[in-house]
Write an enzyme that holds these catalytic residues in place. Structure first.
Site, PDB file in Angstrom:
ATOM      1  N   ASP B  15      13.023  -3.172  -3.505  1.00  0.00           N
ATOM      2  CA  ASP B  15      12.848  -2.230  -2.076  1.00  0.00           C
ATOM      3  C   ASP B  15      13.836  -0.979  -1.635  1.00  0.00           C
ATOM      4  O   ASP B  15      15.656  -0.985  -1.879  1.00  0.00           O
ATOM      5  CB  ASP B  15      12.033  -3.461  -1.010  1.00  0.00           C
ATOM      6  CG  ASP B  15      10.864  -2.485  -0.167  1.00  0.00           C
ATOM      7  OD1 ASP B  15      11.057  -1.617  -0.594  1.00  0.00           O
ATOM      8  OD2 ASP B  15      11.364  -3.150   1.262  1.00  0.00           O
ATOM      9  N   SER B  16      12.779  -0.474  -0.592  1.00  0.00           N
ATOM     10  CA  SER B  16      14.407   0.412   0.324  1.00  0.00           C
ATOM     11  C   SER B  16      14.892  -0.011   1.196  1.00  0.00           C
ATOM     12  O   SER B  16      15.785   0.304   1.228  1.00  0.00           O
ATOM     13  CB  SER B  16      13.279   1.504   0.317  1.00  0.00           C
ATOM     14  OG  SER B  16      12.389   1.083   0.659  1.00  0.00           O
ATOM     15  N   TYR B  47      11.889   5.545   2.226  1.00  0.00           N
ATOM     16  CA  TYR B  47      11.820   6.152   1.249  1.00  0.00           C
ATOM     17  C   TYR B  47      10.856   7.273   1.462  1.00  0.00           C
ATOM     18  O   TYR B  47       9.901   8.638   0.868  1.00  0.00           O
ATOM     19  CB  TYR B  47      11.469   5.465   0.201  1.00  0.00           C
ATOM     20  CG  TYR B  47      12.556   5.187  -1.114  1.00  0.00           C
ATOM     21  CD1 TYR B  47      14.152   5.219  -0.336  1.00  0.00           C
ATOM     22  CD2 TYR B  47      12.526   4.516  -2.456  1.00  0.00           C
ATOM     23  CE1 TYR B  47      15.195   4.624  -1.200  1.00  0.00           C
ATOM     24  CE2 TYR B  47      13.443   4.094  -3.227  1.00  0.00           C
ATOM     25  CZ  TYR B  47      14.959   3.835  -2.432  1.00  0.00           C
ATOM     26  OH  TYR B  47      16.065   3.633  -2.879  1.00  0.00           O
ATOM     27  N   GLY B  48       9.858   6.561   2.633  1.00  0.00           N
ATOM     28  CA  GLY B  48       8.138   6.824   2.993  1.00  0.00           C
ATOM     29  C   GLY B  48       8.209   8.441   3.165  1.00  0.00           C
ATOM     30  O   GLY B  48       7.107   9.109   2.776  1.00  0.00           O
ATOM     31  N   CYS B  78       7.967  -1.931  -3.600  1.00  0.00           N
ATOM     32  CA  CYS B  78       8.046  -1.328  -1.916  1.00  0.00           C
ATOM     33  C   CYS B  78       7.016  -0.118  -2.708  1.00  0.00           C
ATOM     34  O   CYS B  78       6.309  -0.083  -3.858  1.00  0.00           O
ATOM     35  CB  CYS B  78       9.127  -0.740  -1.896  1.00  0.00           C
ATOM     36  SG  CYS B  78       9.418   1.668  -1.639  1.00  0.00           S
ATOM     37  N   ASN B  79       6.096   0.027  -1.988  1.00  0.00           N
ATOM     38  CA  ASN B  79       4.691   0.867  -2.215  1.00  0.00           C
ATOM     39  C   ASN B  79       5.081   2.379  -2.677  1.00  0.00           C
ATOM     40  O   ASN B  79       4.438   2.990  -3.795  1.00  0.00           O
ATOM     41  CB  ASN B  79       3.998   0.591  -0.994  1.00  0.00           C
ATOM     42  CG  ASN B  79       3.044  -0.578  -0.931  1.00  0.00           C
ATOM     43  OD1 ASN B  79       2.020  -0.690  -1.745  1.00  0.00           O
ATOM     44  ND2 ASN B  79       3.499  -1.481   0.009  1.00  0.00           N
ATOM     45  N   THR B  80       6.333   2.824  -2.013  1.00  0.00           N
ATOM     46  CA  THR B  80       6.841   4.084  -2.388  1.00  0.00           C
ATOM     47  C   THR B  80       7.296   4.670  -3.440  1.00  0.00           C
ATOM     48  O   THR B  80       6.675   5.361  -3.489  1.00  0.00           O
ATOM     49  CB  THR B  80       7.402   4.055  -0.802  1.00  0.00           C
ATOM     50  OG1 THR B  80       7.101   4.166  -0.373  1.00  0.00           O
ATOM     51  CG2 THR B  80       7.420   5.984  -1.418  1.00  0.00           C
ATOM     52  N   GLU B 174      10.298  -1.802  13.143  1.00  0.00           N
ATOM     53  CA  GLU B 174      11.606  -1.745  13.020  1.00  0.00           C
ATOM     54  C   GLU B 174      12.056  -1.918  14.559  1.00  0.00           C
ATOM     55  O   GLU B 174      13.705  -2.508  14.177  1.00  0.00           O
ATOM     56  CB  GLU B 174      12.558  -0.597  12.052  1.00  0.00           C
ATOM     57  CG  GLU B 174      11.918  -0.466  10.587  1.00  0.00           C
ATOM     58  CD  GLU B 174      12.706  -0.315   9.744  1.00  0.00           C
ATOM     59  OE1 GLU B 174      13.956   0.157  10.150  1.00  0.00           O
ATOM     60  OE2 GLU B 174      12.556  -0.948   8.907  1.00  0.00           O
ATOM     61  N   CYS B 208       2.090  -0.637   2.245  1.00  0.00           N
ATOM     62  CA  CYS B 208       3.182  -0.421   2.633  1.00  0.00           C
ATOM     63  C   CYS B 208       3.556  -2.135   2.864  1.00  0.00           C
ATOM     64  O   CYS B 208       3.369  -2.594   3.717  1.00  0.00           O
ATOM     65  CB  CYS B 208       3.519   0.024   4.049  1.00  0.00           C
ATOM     66  SG  CYS B 208       4.979   0.645   4.479  1.00  0.00           S
ATOM     67  N   THR B 209       5.520  -2.442   2.351  1.00  0.00           N
ATOM     68  CA  THR B 209       5.366  -3.951   2.763  1.00  0.00           C
ATOM     69  C   THR B 209       6.197  -4.267   4.167  1.00  0.00           C
ATOM     70  O   THR B 209       5.638  -5.244   4.410  1.00  0.00           O
ATOM     71  CB  THR B 209       6.785  -4.201   2.010  1.00  0.00           C
ATOM     72  OG1 THR B 209       7.516  -3.400   2.069  1.00  0.00           O
ATOM     73  CG2 THR B 209       6.310  -4.220   0.441  1.00  0.00           C
ATOM     74  N   HIS B 210       6.267  -3.075   5.272  1.00  0.00           N
ATOM     75  CA  HIS B 210       5.851  -3.568   6.524  1.00  0.00           C
ATOM     76  C   HIS B 210       4.774  -3.760   7.379  1.00  0.00           C
ATOM     77  O   HIS B 210       4.715  -4.533   7.527  1.00  0.00           O
ATOM     78  CB  HIS B 210       6.514  -2.518   7.082  1.00  0.00           C
ATOM     79  CG  HIS B 210       8.202  -2.086   6.643  1.00  0.00           C
ATOM     80  ND1 HIS B 210       8.553  -1.867   6.378  1.00  0.00           N
ATOM     81  CD2 HIS B 210       9.221  -1.805   8.327  1.00  0.00           C
ATOM     82  CE1 HIS B 210      10.364  -1.590   6.246  1.00  0.00           C
ATOM     83  NE2 HIS B 210      10.476  -1.843   7.708  1.00  0.00           N
TER      84      HIS B 210
END
Lengths: 290, 290
Positions: B15-16, B47-48, B78-80, B174, B208-210
């Site tokens: 992942d980023s 990365y987004g 990571c989706n991006t 974050e 998005c994993t967040h």
């Protein structure tokens, strides 16, 4: 070309993105006829949440590219890189390097001294002020605050600073929400928290090149909080400092600007023009190997 | 060690940052006894907002590091990177590569089909649904939305998707504001705009994993907007897909996890534990030359 002809100055300006274009904007009328090379390290932005080691590595590779463009001076138009990589850059580069921290602090100190004098605060030994309650509030990224660069820089001028990390302001500016109720609410939270910790501040120093775009909103929020502050942004102060240390005489040649970015040129052009105050016609994509 | 002994599976997760730890969290109970190598490319996140070319370059260098750890499969958590670099990774790597887009879409499609059936929508040719008004709302980063990867993936299953870029949600998570009035206001703005454009959606896919950390807040906001949606996050779906394609039999050895980050280990540990749901004891700092 005769060897006695004065070479016109070539100035490198470096930022993690396009925020530093506010510094270039202030430089253009002050050092006209210069050749400017602006590099936005957009592939690796934002620097604000990264470690000292990583930021220094990024700044050094960006500076190496600008050196290849034969610059006479490097302006680090990024608060985070100025806070965390200025020593490394100064040590590594054979040319003058100027950051935004010291010029911004000097301007904030002058404004503060004027305000304190106006309030009838006696000027004792300058050290007294540094150990007094904070008179300068610095808003900055998490990495800049963690470095305490502004606190040290203010202390060197005999003033105490309170630094407040505002991680959401850069994304809000990049979303274009510079005059939006959400940004007002976020600014109110950050400013209220800071003013509760440092109620004696009289000057607000914008410690990130994105924040000048929020100046009207911050002024309005401070008025609502019944705590107006003198707002200083370091772009103008940094440009003046650069003009002072550049020994080359002014040139009559037209200004030349070159723009480089390490990622998407389209986004750099679109958002960057807001910071520069004019369109960004030609941007060259470069690869720093990151 | 005899050559007939079955090697236990070694799985790389990339992942980023630390968002992909939600995928690792889902993998651990599904493929127990495996050896896991998780890499967060934190020096170059997010990365987004970056370009396809840059994201692919970052993903390939991260994958090369994980290959050196002798992984049998790479999970792009990571989706991006899944949206923009999966083809490059699949072409370059000699092992199976699985992203989060296809598994997430499949799970969303199943939920949507169930809802549509429950609503009495007749199942005609599946193409009919794809050209009908959108039934799946995807929230994702700007780069993921721009890639239209979810739209293509949904269309392949005969469904129409509406993708909405939500650049502020990652910084808000974050900042730790997962249950904060500002985040609620931002979510309400993004969701209202999306629902105005795509009023027929019945499923919300978190692209998005967040975002899984915002699930309760999103559910509440949707209820306030009087438009409840079935919420799908791709972490669980991706873990199941990985378990299905891994040919190695389950191992009885205890699970082993290795964590690597390209920037500040302290931040990775502090924020990452919220995503993994357990403390991150040992994180190794690595340099990918960026």
């Amino acid at each position: 070309m005769s060897s006695t002809q004065t070479k016109r100055p070539t100035i490198g300006v470096f930022d993690s993105g396009f925020g530093g274009l506010t510094v270039l904007r202030a430089l253009l009328p002050l050092i006209p006829g210069a050749e400017y090379h602006y590099l936005g390290d957009t592939a690796r932005l934002p620097y604000g949440a990264k470690s000292q080691q990583t930021i220094a590595r990024y700044a050094l590779s960006s500076a190496a590219f600008l050196l290849e463009q034969r610059i006479d001076m490097l302006v680090v138009a990024c608060n985070t890189a100025s806070a965390l990589a200025l020593e490394d850059l100064t040590r590594a580069l054979p040319i003058p390097v100027i950051g935004v921290i010291a010029p911004g602090t000097t301007a904030a100190a002058a404004a503060t001294a004027k305000t304190l004098k106006g309030m009838g605060v006696p000027r004792l030994a300058s050290e007294t002020w540094a150990s007094s309650p904070a008179s300068i509030l610095v808003l900055a990224t998490a990495a800049t605050v963690q470095s305490a660069a502004y606190t040290r820089s203010c202390a060197a001028l005999g003033l105490a600073a309170y630094e407040k990390a505002c991680p959401l302001l850069v994304p809000l500016v990049e979303e274009g929400w510079t005059d939006h109720p959400v940004t007002e609410q976020v600014a109110r939270i950050y400013l209220s928290e800071a003013l509760a910790e440092a109620p004696t501040v009289t000057t607000l120093l914008l410690g990130c090149t994105h924040y000048p775009l929020l100046k009207p909103l911050l002024e309005r929020t401070l008025a609502d909080l019944n705590h107006p502050l003198h707002i200083i942004d370091s772009a103008a102060a940094t440009a003046h400092a650069a003009a002072r240390i550049l020994s080359a005489p002014p040139s009559n040649l037209p200004v030349t600007t070159h723009f480089y970015a390490t990622d998407s040129i389209e986004k750099f052009q679109r958002l960057g023009s807001n910071f520069l105050g004019q369109p960004l016609d030609q941007v060259t994509l470069i690869d720093l190997g990151g």
